[in-house]
Design a protein around this motif. Structure first.
Motif, mmCIF file in Angstrom:
data_model
loop_
_atom_site.group_PDB
_atom_site.id
_atom_site.type_symbol
_atom_site.label_atom_id
_atom_site.label_comp_id
_atom_site.label_asym_id
_atom_site.label_seq_id
_atom_site.Cartn_x
_atom_site.Cartn_y
_atom_site.Cartn_z
ATOM 1 N N ASN A 416 -8.667 4.747 7.278
ATOM 2 C CA ASN A 416 -7.489 4.218 6.600
ATOM 3 C C ASN A 416 -7.730 2.747 6.285
ATOM 4 O OD1 ASN A 416 -4.390 2.947 7.822
ATOM 5 N ND2 ASN A 416 -4.754 3.668 5.754
ATOM 6 N N HIS A 418 -5.776 -0.652 4.453
ATOM 7 C CA HIS A 418 -4.429 -1.086 4.114
ATOM 8 C C HIS A 418 -4.484 -2.561 3.735
ATOM 9 C CE1 HIS A 418 -0.039 0.136 5.010
ATOM 10 N NE2 HIS A 418 -0.040 -0.866 4.149
ATOM 11 N N SER A 420 -2.508 -5.670 1.902
ATOM 12 C CA SER A 420 -1.169 -6.072 1.466
ATOM 13 C C SER A 420 -1.133 -7.567 1.172
ATOM 14 C CB SER A 420 -0.117 -5.726 2.526
ATOM 15 O OG SER A 420 -0.313 -6.476 3.708
ATOM 16 N N GLU A 442 0.837 -3.744 -2.203
ATOM 17 C CA GLU A 442 -0.024 -3.144 -1.189
ATOM 18 C C GLU A 442 -0.796 -1.973 -1.772
ATOM 19 O OE1 GLU A 442 1.562 -1.182 2.228
ATOM 20 O OE2 GLU A 442 3.241 -0.296 1.137
ATOM 21 N N LEU A 444 -2.708 1.322 -0.118
ATOM 22 C CA LEU A 444 -2.970 2.141 1.063
ATOM 23 C C LEU A 444 -3.909 3.271 0.671
ATOM 24 C CD1 LEU A 444 -2.284 3.064 4.017
ATOM 25 C CD2 LEU A 444 -0.496 4.477 2.991
#
Length: 874
Positions: A416, A418, A420, A442, A444
């Protein structure tokens, strides 16, 4: 008896509970002996993106200071959860919690394949400014050198976005101190009832590098928690009652009469090589380093680098019965393969604070990378509806009917990322008209590869052409993580998926003092734009045609190229909130809050049609994409400090209306062999939360919190016959658009309570501090209670097949339970020492009962822990 000033300063710094009751958390220096008592001190939170006294914030907040976390012996999320009324988290182990607040839950699903198929969480978890949401797996931040933890209940979508539909949990780390050199360490050792010992050590260092300009802070930790689940000797013997035994077709033609038996010579396996006690130790190891640069009087920059490595071995459930149906003692399982969950993350964060004229400007950018490696024993799947398709064959071209080993696993590798970026501009806090505006972006990404290794029939080769199952692979052109064109011999089904979203948002919030320091109105809104997508492959050997005797690999008969499904959706709109805050007197506040929450929809891996009518035409087709669901909160509350701030009493009454709830189905034999999500019922949730902190006498503090929660399903939609093929057949055309009535309504009846929603929870704690012969002493005792709850929304038992375990989403009632904690300790100069007991009476109860691995399993409370902790500050 004389009260030590340092002890007096900590008297109120105890369990942060409901809303502003957490004001006991952060304490300034205590008054000198003989000066008037100042009462409960305030705690400053940033729940509204500005620093405020928690008692002035018109939402429900629980806050835990560093001192409180230490007093409660909280280091992991599961430790924290025990002190959070109205928060539930069904769990498959550390880092595998699904967090729910105020009963906004339609059920929890098994961990496996969550990265590919689960919806996004509706409770956001933040590490400072970084959101860490991941379907089915909480970010389990180890509580080392934290300034505080904030828990914000109810929709927080205006300032925290879509992941905060039902609430937010925020881990706030300590920042470097510019002109102070300090260091500390803590270490502990303890025992686990019926398990192995525990130990941990944490060290913190703060060093100024340039006076008034630059400082660095670092923390390092190593926590080893002993296991308490025992893997007992067992065998696994196939039975004629196994739901899929008809695939062995022994004796020939038995399927027509339902009298199939296990073929002679089918192996009976055992787990003797894996038998041992305490198979589920957990290790947390990590490092965080931050540097603060004071650029000038108006600007500063903070950069933080965090690493954490969590290794959870074994499983965290007990099995009432062995795989062969023998009753087991508590804290026992029978596993036939090693199991583990390895969870690593690193986070890089930059925060810049400055002033533009009178306005404050904040930039916050973060990049989180999380890697997971999981394997779980799946042998009990051999009792399921379709398992024997992959493991048995009937008499075939001179081969006798045979079943092969039932020993299987599932393995998942998930990554994962991420990224932002947020920019906020706010007015000074003292202005009568105050405001904050911001922009947020963001990206993801989830990269998930999940293999179900339950194919034990021999693979087909150039020389093995009968009694075999051809290995599978992805369709050419699919965007997969694993480029291998042929998967392993034991892979019977796999997901190889890349999914994620890009979100852009603009938000604002305005406060106006109608009467300064008396009456304030607040209004805020957030515009959001989500671009959501999914690519990859979902592949199996089961079906018509399947991959039995399908020649040389790869078999593509049941291989879906998700890219070709064009899974793209866009969600955009506004979500808002409004508040009225009335300071009746300076220390008594009443408020009304209206707020909206939002969670984006997501995708199913593929669409299929089920539930044939009398003409054999499937009536219901599962959707490729499911929609967002929405939450609206109406809340009345008050926050008060009475008797010269010696009593703090807060409460809130709320109603939350949850529309179009996202629900999950996995019901082999009824709705196919592939789980899918869709939108379903509406719920109304009403509740009351109240808490208090009382300074009873000098040195003695009591604190407690209670929540009542009543949830009910307010509609009962049916599955609707939507297969266009119905319209092509005159005998079936009239069914199109009508409810599917072949079986009970899968959404459940009106009035059914929401899942994971205990109607009653409380905690209570007493702490006494005193001084004797220059030693600072304390004694503390507390209790927590959780009432019963249900694991799924109300329909799932109707979809179970023949009383056997045919799905991993059966509905169970979790029992109520009560736990007790106690601790005593002393301090002198820079040293502290503490003896503590968690779950003192060794209550072993199921916190989440499920069939996630196709056996009855009970995730249990951690057994009694007795320990000694020592600390030293330099």
């Amino acid at each position: 008896m004389k009260i030590n000033p340092k002890c007096a300063a900590a008297v109120a710094a105890i369990l942060g509970t409901r809303m502003g009751a957490a004001a006991a958390a952060d304490q300034p220096a205590a008054p000198e002996p003989g000066t008037p008592t100042v009462g409960i001190q305030e705690v400053v939170v940033t729940a509204q993106r500005r620093s405020e006294n928690a008692q002035d914030v018109p939402i429900a907040i629980q806050a835990f200071s560093a001192d409180t976390l230490k007093e409660l012996n909280v280091t992991s999320f599961d430790d924290l959860l025990r002190y959070l009324p109205n928060v539930a988290a069904p769990s498959s182990g550390p880092g595998q919690d699904q967090v729910f607040m105020r009963g906004v839950s339609a059920g929890s699903v098994a961990t496996q394949s969550g990265g590919s198929i689960n919806g996004f969480p509706n409770v956001a978890i933040y590490l400072d400014e970084q959101s860490g949401q991941l379907p089915g797996r909480n970010l389990d931040v180890y509580a080392a050198d934290l300034e505080r933890v904030e828990v914000l209940e109810g929709p927080q979508g205006t300032l925290f976005g879509a992941g905060a539909q039902a609430g937010v949990i925020r881990y706030i780390t300590n920042k470097p101190k510019l002109n102070k050199t300090e260091a500390s360490f803590t270490a502990s050792y303890g025992t686990t009832a019926g398990g192995d010992p525990n130990s941990d050590i944490t060290a913190v260092l703060n060093v100024p590098l340039i006076t008034d300009t630059l400082a660095m802070r670092a923390v390092i930790y190593d926590d080893r928690r002993g296991g308490y689940i025992n893997n007992l000797p067992s065998t696994f013997t196939r039975q004629p009652t196994d739901l899929g035994i008809h695939y062995a077709n022994f004796p020939a033609g038995c399927a027509a009469t339902g009298s199939c038996q296990v073929p002679p010579g089918s192996p009976v396996i055992n787990n003797f090589a894996l038998v041992r006690d305490a198979i589920n130790p957990v290790t947390y190891q990590g490092l965080r380093v931050s540097a603060l640069w004071n650029i000038n009087d108006q600007w500063n920059a903070l950069i933080t680098q965090s690493y954490q490595d969590m290794d959870a071995e074994g499983v965290f459930y007990q099995m009432p019965l062995s795989s062969d149906g023998v009753a087991l003692p508590r804290q026992s399982v029978t596993l036939f393969n090693p199991s583990w969950n390895k969870d690593r993350f690193e986070n890089t964060a930059l925060v810049i604070n400055g002033k533009v004229g009178d306005l404050r400007l904040v930039y916050a950018g973060s990049y989180l990378v999380r890697n997971l490696d999981t394997q779980q024993d799946y042998t009990n799947y051999a009792r399921g509806k379709y398992a024997d398709y992959y493991q048995c064959h009937g008499a075939d071209n001179g081969l006798a009917a045979m079943c092969f080993s039932p020993a299987t696993t599932w393995t998942e590798k998930e990554r994962n990322t991420h990224l932002s970026q947020e920019l906020r501009l706010s007015t000074p806090d003292e202005w009568r008209l105050r405001g904050i505006v911001g922009a947020f972006w963001e990206n993801l990404r989830i990269y998930d590869e999940l293999n179900w290794n339950y194919k034990t029939m021999p693979p087909c080769t150039a020389t093995v052409t009968f009694g075999c199952e051809t290995d599978v692979g992805p369709q050419p052109g699919a965007s997969v993580n694993n480029p291998a064109p042929i998967r392993g011999d034991n892979v019977g089904f796999f997901n190889d998926v890349k999914r994620g979203y890009t979100q852009t948002a603009l938000f604002s919030s305005l406060d106006f003092d109608v009467l300064p320091k008396v009456l304030t109105v607040t209004a805020g809104t957030r515009y959001f734009h989500f671009d959501n997508e999914e690519n990859g492959a979902v592949v199996g050997t089961f079906g018509a045609p399947g991959c039995y005797e399908a020649g040389l690999p790869p078999c593509l008969n049941n291989s879906t190229n998700i890219n070709a499904e064009n899974l793209r959706t866009t969600y955009k709109g506004f979500r808002s909130r409004a508040n009225v805050t009335w300071h009746i007197v300076p220390d008594v506040l009443a408020y009304y809050t209206w707020s909206q929450g939002f969670r984006p929809g997501a995708f199913n891996r593929s669409a299929a049609c089920y539930v044939p009518d009398a003409q054999g035409i499937p009536t219901y087709c599962s959707p490729l994409a499911y929609k967002s669901d929405d939450l609206t909160n109406n809340e009345l509350g008050w926050k008060s400090e009475l008797f010269n701030r010696r009593l703090q009493w807060n409460a809130a009454i709320y109603q939350e209306d949850w529309k179009n709830a996202q629900v999950s189905f996995f019901d082999p034999g009824v709705l196919g062999n592939v789980g899918f999500n869709t939108n379903g019922p509406d719920y109304r949730i009403r509740g009351l939360e109240t808490s208090f902190i009382a300074l009873l006498t000098e040195g003695l503090t009591a604190q407690g919190a209670v929540s009542w929660d009543s949830s009910e399903q307010t509609n009962s939609p049916f599955l609707i016959a939507n297969n266009p093929a119905l319209l092509a057949n005159p005998a079936s055309a009239a069914e199109f658009g009508k409810p599917v009535l072949v079986f009970g309504n899968p959404y459940g009846p009106l009035g059914t309570p929401a899942a994971n929603a205990p109607p009653f929870q409380f905690n209570l704690r007493l702490r006494y501090q005193w001084v004797m012969s220059s030693y600072n002493l304390f004694a503390q005792a507390g209790t927590t209670h959780t009432a019963h709850s249900y694991t799924q929304f109300g329909s799932n038992p109707a979809l179970s097949s023949g009383g056997a375990i045919s799905t991993n989403q059966l509905r169970f009632e979790n029992p109520a339970y009560t736990e007790y904690d106690a601790s005593v300790g002393c301090g002198k100069d820079a040293w502290t020492a503490e003896l503590y007991a968690q779950n003192l009476t060794n209550v072993i109860q199921s916190t989440w009962t499920s069939t996630a691995q196709f056996s009855l399993q009970q995730e249990i409370t951690r057994p009694r822990v007795l320990g000694l902790r020592v600390g030293y500050k330099f």
